[in-house]
Design an enzyme around this catalytic site. Sequence first.
Site, PDB file in Angstrom:
ATOM      1  CD  GLN A  10     -63.425   3.260  -5.765  1.00 50.05           C
ATOM      2  OE1 GLN A  10     -63.542   1.898  -6.200  1.00 50.05           O
ATOM      3  NE2 GLN A  10     -62.841   3.344  -4.752  1.00 50.05           N
ATOM      4  CB  ILE A  24     -49.859 -20.191   2.028  1.00 50.42           C
ATOM      5  CG1 ILE A  24     -48.820 -19.582   3.136  1.00 50.42           C
ATOM      6  CG2 ILE A  24     -48.947 -20.062   0.683  1.00 50.42           C
ATOM      7  CD1 ILE A  24     -47.732 -20.495   3.319  1.00 50.42           C
ATOM      8  N   PRO A  25     -52.761 -20.380   3.323  1.00 52.63           N
ATOM      9  CG  PRO A  25     -54.237 -21.896   2.996  1.00 52.63           C
ATOM     10  CD  PRO A  25     -53.103 -21.191   2.377  1.00 52.63           C
ATOM     11  N   GLY A  34     -64.309   7.630   1.526  1.00 53.97           N
ATOM     12  CA  GLY A  34     -62.990   8.355   1.785  1.00 53.97           C
ATOM     13  C   GLY A  34     -63.135   9.639   1.164  1.00 53.97           C
ATOM     14  CB  THR A  85     -65.035  -0.738  -5.978  1.00 50.44           C
ATOM     15  OG1 THR A  85     -63.944  -0.246  -5.117  1.00 50.44           O
ATOM     16  CG2 THR A  85     -65.899  -1.592  -5.227  1.00 50.44           C
ATOM     17  NE  ARG A 142     -65.217   8.404  -5.075  1.00 55.77           N
ATOM     18  CZ  ARG A 142     -64.891   7.716  -4.278  1.00 55.77           C
ATOM     19  NH1 ARG A 142     -65.385   7.190  -3.229  1.00 55.77           N
ATOM     20  NH2 ARG A 142     -63.598   7.269  -4.284  1.00 55.77           N
ATOM     21  CG  LEU A 146     -54.303  -5.234   7.538  1.00 54.60           C
ATOM     22  CD1 LEU A 146     -53.664  -5.798   8.656  1.00 54.60           C
ATOM     23  CD2 LEU A 146     -53.805  -3.649   7.053  1.00 54.60           C
ATOM     24  CE  LYS A 147     -58.021  -3.295  -0.681  1.00 56.33           C
ATOM     25  NZ  LYS A 147     -58.108  -2.440   0.231  1.00 56.33           N
TER      26      LYS A 147
END
Length: 242
Positions: free
Chosen positions: A197, A70-71, A217, A127, A188, A65-66
């Site tokens: 990429q 804010i904390p 993927g 990447t 790859r 989910l990256k």
Amino acid sequence: MLSVEQAQDAIIVALDMGADDAVRLCQKLSGRARWVKVGMTLYYACGPQIVDRMHQLGFNVFLDLKLHVIPFQVEGAAEAASLAGADILSIHALGSSAMVAGARRGVQKAAQKRDSRTKLVAISVLTSMDQDALHEIGIEVPVKDEVAKLASLAVSAGSDGIVCSPQEAAQMRQLLGPDALIVTPGVRPAGSAIGDQKRVATPAAAIAAGASKLVIGRPITKAEDPVAAFDAIVNELTGSAR
């Protein structure tokens, strides 16, 4: 070289697709693949239940989910993602040590209500980015130096490891030590299209450099025979490729 079991455990199949396609693919890969990546495309479409569905099919889940906000918000989101069943969760190291620490608090709170604690990996430099892309956003240091800076910050603040390209894996293993979780997208197999990429390597090269997990993927999911494509990568990692 890895054993078959180690190789299967090292590969995270990226399910960047709709739910029905993801379930069909996982049914094909059942008994072979052990990890899947549920990213924003799938999670936003399906919600937390997709994580439970993947567990029902027998897979561990890297919930990509990256998180980067804010904390306070990251702490709550990390707790919720962990309670949804994430085995590994990604956050952005760029959010600062305070944000990483918030994520760690969140997964530790969730661990009191589940059998295990969700592992955190902090994204360093995507990447899909290269030196020109860093310059574009005002970062003038070399990519490898930016990755090292963010990795040190994140792990010292409570992340279990990082996400980096395979080209930085050896440097990160040396910097972070043998126990760090190093997850590498941009993997790859030889002959595969690179796509969007920038900083890539083959599966065997990434593992040899020190990667713990390989996120792969399209070389699997877009293959005419995804099972054969997965098996070919396992064979490469075990040294049995012909």
